[in-house]
Design a protein around this motif. Structure first.
Motif, mmCIF file in Angstrom:
data_model
loop_
_atom_site.group_PDB
_atom_site.id
_atom_site.type_symbol
_atom_site.label_atom_id
_atom_site.label_comp_id
_atom_site.label_asym_id
_atom_site.label_seq_id
_atom_site.Cartn_x
_atom_site.Cartn_y
_atom_site.Cartn_z
ATOM 1 N N LEU A 101 8.890 1.156 2.331
ATOM 2 C CA LEU A 101 9.037 1.601 3.715
ATOM 3 C C LEU A 101 10.467 2.054 3.988
ATOM 4 C CD1 LEU A 101 7.638 2.058 6.376
ATOM 5 C CD2 LEU A 101 8.127 -0.321 6.984
ATOM 6 N N ASP A 102 11.457 1.332 3.475
ATOM 7 C CA ASP A 102 12.848 1.755 3.624
ATOM 8 C C ASP A 102 13.061 3.128 2.994
ATOM 9 O OD1 ASP A 102 13.586 -0.523 5.001
ATOM 10 O OD2 ASP A 102 14.477 -1.506 3.256
ATOM 11 N N TRP A 103 12.464 3.350 1.838
ATOM 12 C CA TRP A 103 12.611 4.634 1.148
ATOM 13 C C TRP A 103 12.041 5.765 2.006
ATOM 14 C CZ3 TRP A 103 9.697 8.639 -0.862
ATOM 15 C CH2 TRP A 103 10.349 9.475 -1.788
ATOM 16 N N VAL A 104 10.861 5.539 2.587
ATOM 17 C CA VAL A 104 10.239 6.557 3.442
ATOM 18 C C VAL A 104 11.108 6.806 4.668
ATOM 19 C CG1 VAL A 104 8.243 7.055 4.911
ATOM 20 C CG2 VAL A 104 7.901 6.128 2.617
ATOM 21 N N ILE A 105 11.623 5.752 5.268
ATOM 22 C CA ILE A 105 12.482 5.907 6.445
ATOM 23 C C ILE A 105 13.761 6.657 6.078
ATOM 24 C CG2 ILE A 105 13.914 4.638 8.106
ATOM 25 C CD1 ILE A 105 11.592 2.568 8.216
ATOM 26 N N ASP A 106 14.333 6.360 4.913
ATOM 27 C CA ASP A 106 15.528 7.096 4.453
ATOM 28 C C ASP A 106 15.226 8.588 4.315
ATOM 29 O OD1 ASP A 106 17.076 4.804 4.371
ATOM 30 O OD2 ASP A 106 16.954 4.575 2.189
ATOM 31 N N GLN A 107 14.080 8.912 3.737
ATOM 32 C CA GLN A 107 13.708 10.318 3.581
ATOM 33 C C GLN A 107 13.547 10.984 4.943
ATOM 34 O OE1 GLN A 107 13.890 11.511 0.418
ATOM 35 N NE2 GLN A 107 14.376 9.356 0.023
ATOM 36 N N THR A 108 12.995 10.243 5.879
ATOM 37 C CA THR A 108 12.768 10.777 7.234
ATOM 38 C C THR A 108 14.084 11.016 7.951
ATOM 39 O OG1 THR A 108 10.649 9.637 7.338
ATOM 40 C CG2 THR A 108 11.610 10.336 9.431
ATOM 41 N N THR A 109 14.977 10.033 7.913
ATOM 42 C CA THR A 109 16.247 10.194 8.614
ATOM 43 C C THR A 109 17.103 11.269 7.959
ATOM 44 O OG1 THR A 109 17.213 8.316 7.416
ATOM 45 C CG2 THR A 109 16.257 7.862 9.574
ATOM 46 N N HIS A 110 17.027 11.410 6.648
ATOM 47 C CA HIS A 110 17.782 12.454 5.961
ATOM 48 C C HIS A 110 17.242 13.834 6.352
ATOM 49 C CE1 HIS A 110 19.287 15.096 2.796
ATOM 50 N NE2 HIS A 110 20.298 14.253 2.743
ATOM 51 N N ALA A 111 15.913 13.963 6.387
ATOM 52 C CA ALA A 111 15.309 15.245 6.777
ATOM 53 C C ALA A 111 15.697 15.582 8.218
ATOM 54 C CB ALA A 111 13.797 15.198 6.625
ATOM 55 N N ASP A 112 15.737 14.571 9.077
ATOM 56 C CA ASP A 112 16.103 14.795 10.472
ATOM 57 C C ASP A 112 17.561 15.201 10.590
ATOM 58 O OD1 ASP A 112 15.868 14.734 13.338
ATOM 59 O OD2 ASP A 112 16.866 12.787 13.291
ATOM 60 N N ALA A 113 18.436 14.533 9.859
ATOM 61 C CA ALA A 113 19.877 14.817 9.942
ATOM 62 C C ALA A 113 20.196 16.196 9.384
ATOM 63 C CB ALA A 113 20.656 13.756 9.182
ATOM 64 N N SER A 114 19.516 16.591 8.319
ATOM 65 C CA SER A 114 19.821 17.873 7.700
ATOM 66 C C SER A 114 19.124 19.033 8.389
ATOM 67 C CB SER A 114 19.447 17.853 6.208
ATOM 68 O OG SER A 114 18.055 17.764 6.056
ATOM 69 N N GLY A 115 18.042 18.722 9.098
ATOM 70 C CA GLY A 115 17.295 19.783 9.771
ATOM 71 C C GLY A 115 16.445 20.603 8.828
ATOM 72 N N PRO B 146 8.675 11.643 -7.068
ATOM 73 C CA PRO B 146 8.911 11.284 -8.466
ATOM 74 C C PRO B 146 10.193 10.474 -8.691
ATOM 75 C CG PRO B 146 8.140 13.536 -8.341
ATOM 76 C CD PRO B 146 8.424 13.085 -6.920
ATOM 77 N N SER B 147 11.133 10.529 -7.757
ATOM 78 C CA SER B 147 12.366 9.748 -7.908
ATOM 79 C C SER B 147 12.241 8.338 -7.334
ATOM 80 C CB SER B 147 13.545 10.467 -7.237
ATOM 81 O OG SER B 147 13.404 10.440 -5.824
ATOM 82 N N TYR B 148 11.129 8.062 -6.651
ATOM 83 C CA TYR B 148 10.921 6.733 -6.077
ATOM 84 C C TYR B 148 10.701 5.711 -7.192
ATOM 85 C CZ TYR B 148 8.646 2.798 -3.873
ATOM 86 O OH TYR B 148 8.320 1.523 -3.480
ATOM 87 N N GLU B 149 11.359 4.572 -7.080
ATOM 88 C CA GLU B 149 11.211 3.499 -8.063
ATOM 89 C C GLU B 149 10.277 2.441 -7.500
ATOM 90 O OE1 GLU B 149 14.910 1.978 -9.539
ATOM 91 O OE2 GLU B 149 15.841 3.956 -9.444
ATOM 92 N N PRO B 150 9.065 2.318 -8.058
ATOM 93 C CA PRO B 150 8.096 1.345 -7.548
ATOM 94 C C PRO B 150 8.682 -0.070 -7.542
ATOM 95 C CG PRO B 150 7.057 2.791 -9.135
ATOM 96 C CD PRO B 150 8.539 3.077 -9.189
ATOM 97 N N GLY B 151 8.253 -0.819 -6.545
ATOM 98 C CA GLY B 151 8.707 -2.198 -6.443
ATOM 99 C C GLY B 151 9.872 -2.379 -5.500
ATOM 100 N N HIS B 152 10.569 -1.303 -5.196
ATOM 101 C CA HIS B 152 11.648 -1.387 -4.217
ATOM 102 C C HIS B 152 11.036 -1.294 -2.824
ATOM 103 C CE1 HIS B 152 13.981 -0.343 -7.821
ATOM 104 N NE2 HIS B 152 14.900 -1.101 -7.245
ATOM 105 N N HIS C 239 0.835 -1.202 0.000
ATOM 106 C CA HIS C 239 0.000 0.000 0.000
ATOM 107 C C HIS C 239 0.873 1.256 0.000
ATOM 108 C CE1 HIS C 239 -3.591 2.325 0.525
ATOM 109 N NE2 HIS C 239 -3.199 2.801 1.691
ATOM 110 N N VAL C 240 1.958 1.249 0.764
ATOM 111 C CA VAL C 240 2.881 2.388 0.790
ATOM 112 C C VAL C 240 3.453 2.605 -0.605
ATOM 113 C CG1 VAL C 240 5.092 3.225 1.697
ATOM 114 C CG2 VAL C 240 3.419 2.198 3.245
ATOM 115 N N ASP C 241 3.806 1.534 -1.276
ATOM 116 C CA ASP C 241 4.322 1.626 -2.641
ATOM 117 C C ASP C 241 3.297 2.318 -3.545
ATOM 118 O OD1 ASP C 241 6.493 0.673 -4.573
ATOM 119 O OD2 ASP C 241 4.696 -0.189 -5.489
ATOM 120 N N ASP C 242 2.050 1.882 -3.464
ATOM 121 C CA ASP C 242 0.984 2.494 -4.271
ATOM 122 C C ASP C 242 0.811 3.976 -3.933
ATOM 123 O OD1 ASP C 242 0.484 0.050 -5.479
ATOM 124 O OD2 ASP C 242 -1.205 -0.431 -4.156
ATOM 125 N N LEU C 243 0.849 4.295 -2.647
ATOM 126 C CA LEU C 243 0.691 5.692 -2.236
ATOM 127 C C LEU C 243 1.829 6.554 -2.764
ATOM 128 C CD1 LEU C 243 -0.543 5.241 1.443
ATOM 129 C CD2 LEU C 243 -1.886 6.034 -0.519
#
Length: 112
Positions: free
Chosen positions: A96-110, A87-93, A30-34
């Motif tokens: 959840l890892d992609w979302v977590i990566d985006q979250t941790t990057h946003a947190d690290a960069s502030g 738009p850079s997300y590649e479906p099928g990968h 479902h996350v992939d579809d979203l």
């Protein structure tokens, strides 16, 4: 019965070998579809993704030692980043890892 549940929960907390969070496969699909919908500009898909994952992501940010206020700010930054980068997300990968990566990057960069 209540004591048995509390004992089981305490046992789970004492067993660090298990996963920190179990996310059923249907949720990750479902996350992939979203994410695909978000990539095409769907604000409602972004809102649904937020409703689905914000508690998990907030817990992740808090586990990194962030105050509640800082964790909430990082969460907002993370979803702004997800909106821009979908738009850079590649479906099928691993979505959840992609979302977590985006979250941790946003947190690290502030910043998003």
């Amino acid at each position: 019965m209540k004591a048995a549940v509390n004992k089981a929960r305490a046992g789970d907390l004492m067993n660090p070998s298990g996963p920190a969070c179990v996310v059923p496969g249907k949720v990750t699909v479902h996350v992939d579809d979203l994410l695909v919908q978000i990539a095409h500009g769907s604000r409602s898909a972004l809102a649904e993704l937020y409703d689905l994952l914000a508690p998990l992501l907030l817990a992740l940010l808090r586990s990194r030692g962030r105050s509640l206020e800082r964790a909430h700010n990082a969460l907002v930054d993370a979803f702004a980043r997800i909106w821009r980068r979908a738009p850079s997300y590649e479906p099928g990968h691993s979505s959840l890892d992609w979302v977590i990566d985006q979250t941790t990057h946003a947190d690290a960069s502030g910043v998003a």
